[in-house]
Design a protein around this motif. Structure first.
Motif, mmCIF file in Angstrom:
data_model
loop_
_atom_site.group_PDB
_atom_site.id
_atom_site.type_symbol
_atom_site.label_atom_id
_atom_site.label_comp_id
_atom_site.label_asym_id
_atom_site.label_seq_id
_atom_site.Cartn_x
_atom_site.Cartn_y
_atom_site.Cartn_z
ATOM 1 N N GLY A 33 -23.892 -9.706 35.785
ATOM 2 C CA GLY A 33 -24.194 -8.309 36.084
ATOM 3 C C GLY A 33 -23.005 -7.508 36.577
ATOM 4 N N LEU A 34 -21.791 -7.938 36.280
ATOM 5 C CA LEU A 34 -20.605 -7.238 36.768
ATOM 6 C C LEU A 34 -20.336 -5.901 36.077
ATOM 7 N N PRO A 35 -20.333 -5.821 34.740
ATOM 8 C CA PRO A 35 -20.075 -4.514 34.120
ATOM 9 C C PRO A 35 -21.234 -3.544 34.380
ATOM 10 N N PRO A 36 -20.922 -2.267 34.567
ATOM 11 C CA PRO A 36 -21.974 -1.279 34.824
ATOM 12 C C PRO A 36 -22.691 -0.815 33.550
ATOM 13 N N MET A 37 -22.579 -1.588 32.485
ATOM 14 C CA MET A 37 -23.187 -1.230 31.202
ATOM 15 C C MET A 37 -24.570 -1.868 31.106
ATOM 16 N N PRO A 38 -25.497 -1.197 30.418
ATOM 17 C CA PRO A 38 -26.828 -1.776 30.278
ATOM 18 C C PRO A 38 -26.844 -3.083 29.482
ATOM 19 N N GLN A 39 -25.885 -3.252 28.590
ATOM 20 C CA GLN A 39 -25.755 -4.463 27.795
ATOM 21 C C GLN A 39 -24.374 -4.454 27.143
ATOM 22 N N PRO A 40 -23.955 -5.587 26.576
ATOM 23 C CA PRO A 40 -22.663 -5.574 25.892
ATOM 24 C C PRO A 40 -22.656 -4.523 24.770
ATOM 25 N N PRO A 41 -21.578 -3.737 24.675
ATOM 26 C CA PRO A 41 -21.532 -2.680 23.663
ATOM 27 C C PRO A 41 -21.739 -3.172 22.234
ATOM 28 N N GLY A 107 -26.188 5.393 22.387
ATOM 29 C CA GLY A 107 -27.112 6.167 23.213
ATOM 30 C C GLY A 107 -26.673 6.294 24.659
ATOM 31 N N TRP A 108 -25.414 5.996 24.934
ATOM 32 C CA TRP A 108 -24.903 6.042 26.298
ATOM 33 C C TRP A 108 -24.195 7.354 26.613
ATOM 34 N N GLY A 109 -24.114 8.248 25.652
ATOM 35 C CA GLY A 109 -23.458 9.529 25.852
ATOM 36 C C GLY A 109 -21.950 9.441 25.674
ATOM 37 N N LEU A 110 -21.335 10.611 25.534
ATOM 38 C CA LEU A 110 -19.885 10.694 25.400
ATOM 39 C C LEU A 110 -19.235 10.077 26.632
ATOM 40 N N LEU A 111 -18.302 9.184 26.429
ATOM 41 C CA LEU A 111 -17.582 8.472 27.482
ATOM 42 C C LEU A 111 -18.484 7.546 28.298
ATOM 43 N N GLY A 112 -19.726 7.379 27.867
ATOM 44 C CA GLY A 112 -20.672 6.566 28.627
ATOM 45 C C GLY A 112 -21.278 7.302 29.804
ATOM 46 N N LEU A 113 -21.062 8.627 29.862
ATOM 47 C CA LEU A 113 -21.513 9.406 31.010
ATOM 48 C C LEU A 113 -23.028 9.513 31.104
ATOM 49 N N GLY A 114 -23.721 9.215 30.002
ATOM 50 C CA GLY A 114 -25.178 9.198 30.053
ATOM 51 C C GLY A 114 -25.723 8.008 30.817
ATOM 52 N N VAL A 115 -24.863 7.044 31.080
ATOM 53 C CA VAL A 115 -25.262 5.850 31.835
ATOM 54 C C VAL A 115 -24.614 5.859 33.210
ATOM 55 N N ASN A 116 -23.273 5.939 33.221
ATOM 56 C CA ASN A 116 -22.558 5.847 34.482
ATOM 57 C C ASN A 116 -21.082 6.145 34.211
ATOM 58 N N PRO A 117 -20.449 6.987 35.012
ATOM 59 C CA PRO A 117 -19.022 7.253 34.811
ATOM 60 C C PRO A 117 -18.151 6.009 34.967
ATOM 61 N N PRO A 121 -13.676 3.159 33.153
ATOM 62 C CA PRO A 121 -12.731 2.087 33.494
ATOM 63 C C PRO A 121 -13.256 0.695 33.130
ATOM 64 N N ALA A 122 -14.574 0.520 33.174
ATOM 65 C CA ALA A 122 -15.138 -0.791 32.828
ATOM 66 C C ALA A 122 -14.841 -1.150 31.375
ATOM 67 N N ALA A 123 -14.842 -0.159 30.502
ATOM 68 C CA ALA A 123 -14.537 -0.414 29.092
ATOM 69 C C ALA A 123 -13.049 -0.675 28.875
ATOM 70 N N LEU A 124 -12.229 -0.227 29.805
ATOM 71 C CA LEU A 124 -10.793 -0.464 29.678
ATOM 72 C C LEU A 124 -10.436 -1.936 29.912
#
Length: 147
Positions: A33-41, A107-117, A121-124
């Protein structure tokens, strides 16, 4: 640009090894549960294309194909030099593509902002690992390259 078959096969080997190494790091991170993403991209993208409820191995196959494709492109474009700077440039471009193309498709929005800002950096992080593995494995697998 080199399209020599043996060179492209070694590029594919580089990509598969890179993808496996990345998976060995990222899968446990997601399970913890470390990445702030709902699931692996890659799994989210596979579900957009194939339908919801896919198992993790499907996402891993998508990720492996993606990493392998771009590893072959890097080798084809930059051989025989295989510079860190070109690996860096490719990895940063792919990070931006993830933020502005794949995250919205998922479905996470531009830059993932629909989920979490924090997705920015998490994607980096995996892209930075991609860069390091690409360059390091390239140095190992292409020792015979000319200076």
């Amino acid at each position: 640009m080199s399209t020599e078959p043996a060179l492209l096969i070694r590029g594919a080997v580089l990509g598969v090894v890179n993808g496996i190494l990345l998976s060995l790091i990222m899968v446990p991170a997601f399970l913890a549960g470390l990445p702030p993403m709902p699931q692996p991209p890659s799994l989210a993208f596979a579900e957009v294309l194939l339908g919801e409820g896919l198992p993790m191995p499907v996402g891993l196959l998508f990720h492996l194909a993606y990493v392998t494709f771009w590893s072959i492109i890097w080798v084809a474009l930059d051989y025989p030099r295989l510079r860190f700077t070109t690996a860096l440039g490719l990895g940063l471009i792919l990070w931006i593509v993830a933020l502005v193309v794949f995250f919205p498709i998922n479905g996470w929005g531009l830059l993932g902002l629909g989920v979490n800002p924090k997705l920015i950096p998490a994607a980096l992080v995996p892209h930075a690992l991609f860069i390091l593995f690409l360059w390091g494995l390239g140095r190992l697998l292409f020792r015979d390259r000319r200076a």
